[in-house]
Design a protein around this motif. Structure first.
Motif, mmCIF file in Angstrom:
data_model
loop_
_atom_site.group_PDB
_atom_site.id
_atom_site.type_symbol
_atom_site.label_atom_id
_atom_site.label_comp_id
_atom_site.label_asym_id
_atom_site.label_seq_id
_atom_site.Cartn_x
_atom_site.Cartn_y
_atom_site.Cartn_z
ATOM 1 N N TYR A 91 92.824 -19.603 -45.985
ATOM 2 C CA TYR A 91 92.712 -18.114 -45.998
ATOM 3 C C TYR A 91 92.383 -17.953 -44.542
ATOM 4 N N VAL A 92 92.540 -16.949 -44.059
ATOM 5 C CA VAL A 92 92.261 -16.123 -42.796
ATOM 6 C C VAL A 92 91.285 -15.109 -42.772
ATOM 7 N N GLU A 93 90.031 -15.088 -42.172
ATOM 8 C CA GLU A 93 89.072 -14.042 -42.283
ATOM 9 C C GLU A 93 89.195 -13.227 -41.152
ATOM 10 N N ILE A 94 89.152 -12.007 -41.045
ATOM 11 C CA ILE A 94 88.898 -11.070 -39.910
ATOM 12 C C ILE A 94 87.857 -10.100 -40.146
ATOM 13 N N SER A 95 87.092 -9.725 -39.128
ATOM 14 C CA SER A 95 85.810 -8.933 -39.406
ATOM 15 C C SER A 95 85.942 -7.492 -39.528
ATOM 16 N N ALA A 96 87.288 -7.225 -38.971
ATOM 17 C CA ALA A 96 87.575 -5.627 -39.217
ATOM 18 C C ALA A 96 89.114 -5.651 -39.138
ATOM 19 N N PRO A 97 89.438 -4.231 -39.520
ATOM 20 C CA PRO A 97 90.776 -4.399 -39.597
ATOM 21 C C PRO A 97 91.662 -4.097 -38.116
ATOM 22 N N SER A 131 89.131 -8.297 -30.358
ATOM 23 C CA SER A 131 89.712 -9.268 -29.908
ATOM 24 C C SER A 131 90.154 -10.574 -30.723
ATOM 25 N N ASN A 132 89.128 -11.032 -31.423
ATOM 26 C CA ASN A 132 89.499 -12.208 -32.317
ATOM 27 C C ASN A 132 90.257 -11.970 -33.530
ATOM 28 N N VAL A 192 92.554 -9.528 -33.631
ATOM 29 C CA VAL A 192 93.892 -9.073 -33.068
ATOM 30 C C VAL A 192 94.568 -10.441 -32.811
ATOM 31 N N LYS A 193 93.651 -11.645 -32.379
ATOM 32 C CA LYS A 193 94.541 -12.874 -32.070
ATOM 33 C C LYS A 193 94.670 -13.407 -33.434
ATOM 34 N N GLN A 194 94.185 -13.301 -34.500
ATOM 35 C CA GLN A 194 94.256 -13.869 -35.846
ATOM 36 C C GLN A 194 95.627 -13.107 -36.203
ATOM 37 N N VAL A 195 95.629 -11.672 -36.111
ATOM 38 C CA VAL A 195 96.818 -11.156 -36.565
ATOM 39 C C VAL A 195 98.044 -11.483 -35.794
ATOM 40 N N GLN A 196 98.111 -11.756 -34.340
ATOM 41 C CA GLN A 196 99.190 -12.129 -33.584
ATOM 42 C C GLN A 196 99.528 -13.399 -34.092
ATOM 43 N N ARG A 197 98.584 -14.380 -34.350
ATOM 44 C CA ARG A 197 99.093 -15.863 -34.746
ATOM 45 C C ARG A 197 99.783 -15.689 -36.221
ATOM 46 N N LEU A 198 99.256 -14.835 -37.141
ATOM 47 C CA LEU A 198 99.756 -14.810 -38.557
ATOM 48 C C LEU A 198 101.239 -14.294 -38.353
ATOM 49 N N LEU A 199 101.279 -13.049 -37.620
ATOM 50 C CA LEU A 199 102.694 -12.448 -37.210
ATOM 51 C C LEU A 199 103.732 -13.653 -36.823
ATOM 52 N N ASN A 200 103.305 -14.137 -36.002
ATOM 53 C CA ASN A 200 104.299 -15.195 -35.027
ATOM 54 C C ASN A 200 104.592 -16.179 -36.423
ATOM 55 N N MET A 201 103.496 -16.724 -37.177
ATOM 56 C CA MET A 201 103.915 -17.712 -37.912
ATOM 57 C C MET A 201 104.726 -17.027 -39.221
ATOM 58 N N HIS A 202 104.457 -16.076 -39.525
ATOM 59 C CA HIS A 202 105.228 -15.532 -40.814
ATOM 60 C C HIS A 202 106.452 -14.821 -40.664
ATOM 61 N N THR A 203 106.810 -14.564 -39.338
ATOM 62 C CA THR A 203 108.147 -14.276 -38.661
ATOM 63 C C THR A 203 109.078 -14.885 -38.319
ATOM 64 N N GLU A 204 108.626 -16.251 -38.253
ATOM 65 C CA GLU A 204 109.504 -17.524 -37.705
ATOM 66 C C GLU A 204 110.914 -17.363 -38.502
ATOM 67 N N GLY A 205 112.111 -17.288 -37.554
ATOM 68 C CA GLY A 205 113.297 -17.295 -38.342
ATOM 69 C C GLY A 205 113.760 -15.912 -38.659
ATOM 70 N N PHE A 206 112.900 -14.707 -38.560
ATOM 71 C CA PHE A 206 113.396 -13.323 -38.573
ATOM 72 C C PHE A 206 114.252 -12.963 -37.268
#
Length: 73
Positions: A5-11, A20-21, A23-37
């Motif tokens: 699980y990944v936790e973020i403190s705010a939307p 900032s932290n 946003v970094k989590q969302v950037q990581r997740l987008l990169n990870m979950h869109t691999e191959g698109f």
């Protein structure tokens, strides 16, 4: 935090806090979950919120989650 699980403190999104932290989590997740698109850009993990990040969130919601009206957050 539980394993897998990944936790973020705010939307992150068009009308959100965009800490900032989180946003970094969302950037990581987008990169990870869109691999191959085709045509999906990769983000630098810099914590910087941008209009292109909102677009990527909406695209992810549309492509992966099949949302009819993506909200971008």
């Amino acid at each position: 935090m539980r394993a897998g699980y990944v936790e973020i403190s705010a939307p992150v999104g068009a009308i959100a806090a965009n800490k900032s932290n989180d946003v970094k989590q969302v950037q990581r997740l987008l990169n990870m979950h869109t691999e191959g698109f085709v045509g999906v850009r990769k983000f630098s993990i810099d914590g910087m919120f941008s209009a292109s990040l909102v677009d990527a969130i909406k695209d992810f919601q549309t492509l992966v989650q099949s949302r009819m009206s993506p909200m971008g957050e």
